[in-house]
Design an enzyme around this catalytic site. Sequence first.
Site, short mmCIF file in Angstrom:
data_model
loop_
_atom_site.label_atom_id
_atom_site.label_comp_id
_atom_site.label_asym_id
_atom_site.label_seq_id
_atom_site.Cartn_x
_atom_site.Cartn_y
_atom_site.Cartn_z
N GLU A 1 -106.10 -75.40 -51.36
CA GLU A 1 -104.76 -74.84 -51.53
C GLU A 1 -104.19 -75.32 -52.86
OE1 GLU A 1 -101.72 -76.32 -48.82
OE2 GLU A 1 -101.12 -74.26 -48.43
N LYS B 1 -85.64 -85.06 -41.58
CA LYS B 1 -86.06 -85.73 -42.83
C LYS B 1 -86.61 -84.65 -43.76
CE LYS B 1 -88.90 -87.37 -45.19
NZ LYS B 1 -89.11 -87.06 -46.63
N GLU C 1 -97.70 -77.73 -39.35
CA GLU C 1 -97.97 -76.51 -40.12
C GLU C 1 -98.43 -76.98 -41.49
OE1 GLU C 1 -98.03 -74.31 -42.61
OE2 GLU C 1 -96.25 -73.03 -42.35
N CYS D 1 -97.00 -71.37 -48.20
CA CYS D 1 -98.17 -71.75 -47.39
C CYS D 1 -99.02 -70.54 -47.05
CB CYS D 1 -97.73 -72.48 -46.14
SG CYS D 1 -96.45 -71.63 -45.23
P1 NDP Z 1 -96.23 -83.59 -48.20
O1 NDP Z 1 -97.04 -83.01 -47.16
O2 NDP Z 1 -96.56 -84.97 -48.65
O3 NDP Z 1 -94.68 -83.60 -47.82
C1 NDP Z 1 -94.08 -82.86 -46.78
C2 NDP Z 1 -93.06 -83.73 -46.07
O4 NDP Z 1 -93.69 -84.85 -45.46
C3 NDP Z 1 -92.01 -84.31 -47.00
O5 NDP Z 1 -90.77 -84.38 -46.33
C4 NDP Z 1 -92.56 -85.68 -47.25
O6 NDP Z 1 -91.58 -86.56 -47.69
C5 NDP Z 1 -93.07 -86.05 -45.89
N1 NDP Z 1 -94.05 -87.13 -45.86
C6 NDP Z 1 -94.92 -87.51 -46.84
N2 NDP Z 1 -95.68 -88.54 -46.40
C7 NDP Z 1 -95.29 -88.82 -45.11
C8 NDP Z 1 -95.70 -89.77 -44.13
N3 NDP Z 1 -96.66 -90.65 -44.35
N4 NDP Z 1 -95.07 -89.75 -42.94
C9 NDP Z 1 -94.10 -88.87 -42.67
N5 NDP Z 1 -93.66 -87.95 -43.58
C10 NDP Z 1 -94.26 -87.92 -44.78
O7 NDP Z 1 -96.20 -82.59 -49.39
P2 NDP Z 1 -96.40 -82.85 -50.93
O8 NDP Z 1 -95.11 -82.73 -51.57
O9 NDP Z 1 -97.17 -84.09 -51.24
O10 NDP Z 1 -97.32 -81.61 -51.25
C11 NDP Z 1 -98.72 -81.76 -51.17
C12 NDP Z 1 -99.35 -80.43 -50.94
O11 NDP Z 1 -99.05 -79.98 -49.63
C13 NDP Z 1 -98.86 -79.31 -51.82
O12 NDP Z 1 -99.41 -79.34 -53.08
C14 NDP Z 1 -99.27 -78.13 -51.01
O13 NDP Z 1 -100.62 -77.86 -51.22
C15 NDP Z 1 -99.04 -78.60 -49.60
N6 NDP Z 1 -97.75 -78.15 -49.04
C16 NDP Z 1 -97.79 -77.28 -48.01
C17 NDP Z 1 -96.61 -76.79 -47.48
C18 NDP Z 1 -96.63 -75.83 -46.35
O14 NDP Z 1 -95.75 -74.99 -46.25
N7 NDP Z 1 -97.54 -75.94 -45.41
C19 NDP Z 1 -95.32 -77.16 -48.01
C20 NDP Z 1 -95.38 -78.15 -49.06
C21 NDP Z 1 -96.57 -78.60 -49.55
P3 NDP Z 1 -91.29 -86.74 -49.27
O15 NDP Z 1 -91.31 -85.41 -49.91
O16 NDP Z 1 -89.96 -87.31 -49.23
O17 NDP Z 1 -92.37 -87.62 -49.76
#
Ligand code: NDP
Length: 507
Positions: free
Chosen positions: A397, A189, A264, A298
Amino acid sequence: MSPADLQLAVGTDGVPTVAGTLYIDGSWRRGSSSRPVLNPADATEISQVDEASAEEAGLAVAAARAAFDDGRWSSVPAAERSAVLGRVADLLQANRSRIARIETLDTGKTLRESEIDVDDVTAVFRYYAALALGEPGRLVDAGNPAVVSRVVHEPVGVCALIGPWNYPLLQMSWKIAPALAAGCTAVLKPSEVTPLTTVVLVGLLEDAGVPAGVVNLVLGAGAGVGAALVESEQVDLVSFTGGLSTGRTIMRSAADTVKKVALELGGKNPNIVFADAVLDAAVDTALTAVFLHAGQVCSAGTRLLLEEPIADEFVAELVRRAELIRIGPGLEPESEMPPLVSAEHLAKVEEYVRVGLAEGARLLTGGSRLSDDQKGYFYRPTVFTDCRRDMRIVQEETFGPIVTVERFSTEDEAVMLGNDTRYGLAGGVWTADRGRAQRVASRLRHGTVWINDFGPYLPQAEWGGFKLSGTGRELGPSGLAEYQEAKHMYENTEPAAQHWFSGGQPG
Ligand code: NDP
């Protein structure tokens, strides 16, 4: 649908509909809804993708469950599984330019970085192709010559692999390559914001010979499709990369079915520079540490810690060079820093700059969009100084092109500030004194520490976080172990009654 169709669909900018982007039980199919995918450089639609309902996510899980339970992948000899992963690596290289272009159109990142991503992903598949060859297990001395005791590693089962939008292809590969090497089946996903290269990757897995049902793909919103995967009783493990808040939700939700969870969740990564460092290299790397991919990394080095005697000179040079960074669309060869991924994310970064100013940090450069009438989501490299450790921009972050500068006077203070974060993903230390480098590196509570560098990672070396940066490790041998269960097999070659219970004599 095949990867070739996707090439047609996104091969020219501003183009049409891709049909059938769900992949369930070996078939490409339409979803119950669709959504546009936007180019972050100009907000134009580059594609339409199908999205799955929770029911369709259930079908994908059922396909992965059936494929795991009948052993169609786990019983394939290790050498053949390894060969399939090797073919995926070959296909990635054969399609390198096309995949890199799609990644750039989807995420906004520079084409140069997308090409490096494809190369890195290829290396990851090659590494796990080698590890897939496996070991026969470990013989254990049971202290009894009549006993053969052996520990073997078996695949954990059905895995839900949920990826982020900043490195969609790379992060998904860090999950699916070891999962397949271990003999697991999976439902992928990707983020709804950047799904395209995962669609391509699944096409390559199909072309490389991964059997139907072993890898399944569902697209759609995390809160719907992603949550359905996490809640499913048929899923044994969830591996997630993304934000802290979503990670917490997933961990809570996975508790109901006691799934294995690998998370992560990003970091707030200190980059510590002592006065004796090679300053040209330290300034140069401080720039890439935070402004590469506009800070949407990240492990970005967003928290710069400078030793007092060099702080003024260092900051002046950092600002001078930051202002020379060429911002532009990722497909333009002269672009060095791309746009942010979405309008929502741009708004979040802008809010953090307002917060920083309100907290009293001093803005030295940036802090604004590239232009008021821009169509894409560009934001200038931003440097804050006069920062304090209790500020939100220092502790949270921001995931944007924002670096905060603090100063320190002693080694102990540098270590204290470097560990002064809820996160623990990565950090850097710059010094010519190797003894100090080792002392500081060993005291930093982060999963990766770079000495006189910032950013490199290796497929062979574990990646992951201490503290709120997550749980579990990707890459390296531990990255494979995440997808395995250890089983102890104890064989008594001379069975004989022990008569523990007094009444247990033969009647
Ligand atoms: P999310 O953590 O919400 O999204 C990451 C993944 O999780 C996406 O595939 C998302 O789907 C999915 N997801 C969201 N909600 C759920 C849920 N309840 N159950 C299962 N899967 C879920 O990232 P955001 O886009 O909201 O970013 C938020 C913040 O996270 C960023 O601003 C940044 O600070 C951080 N981030 C950190 C990353 C890292 O590398 N550690 C990478 C990206 C973001 P969908 O996108 O389809 O909603």
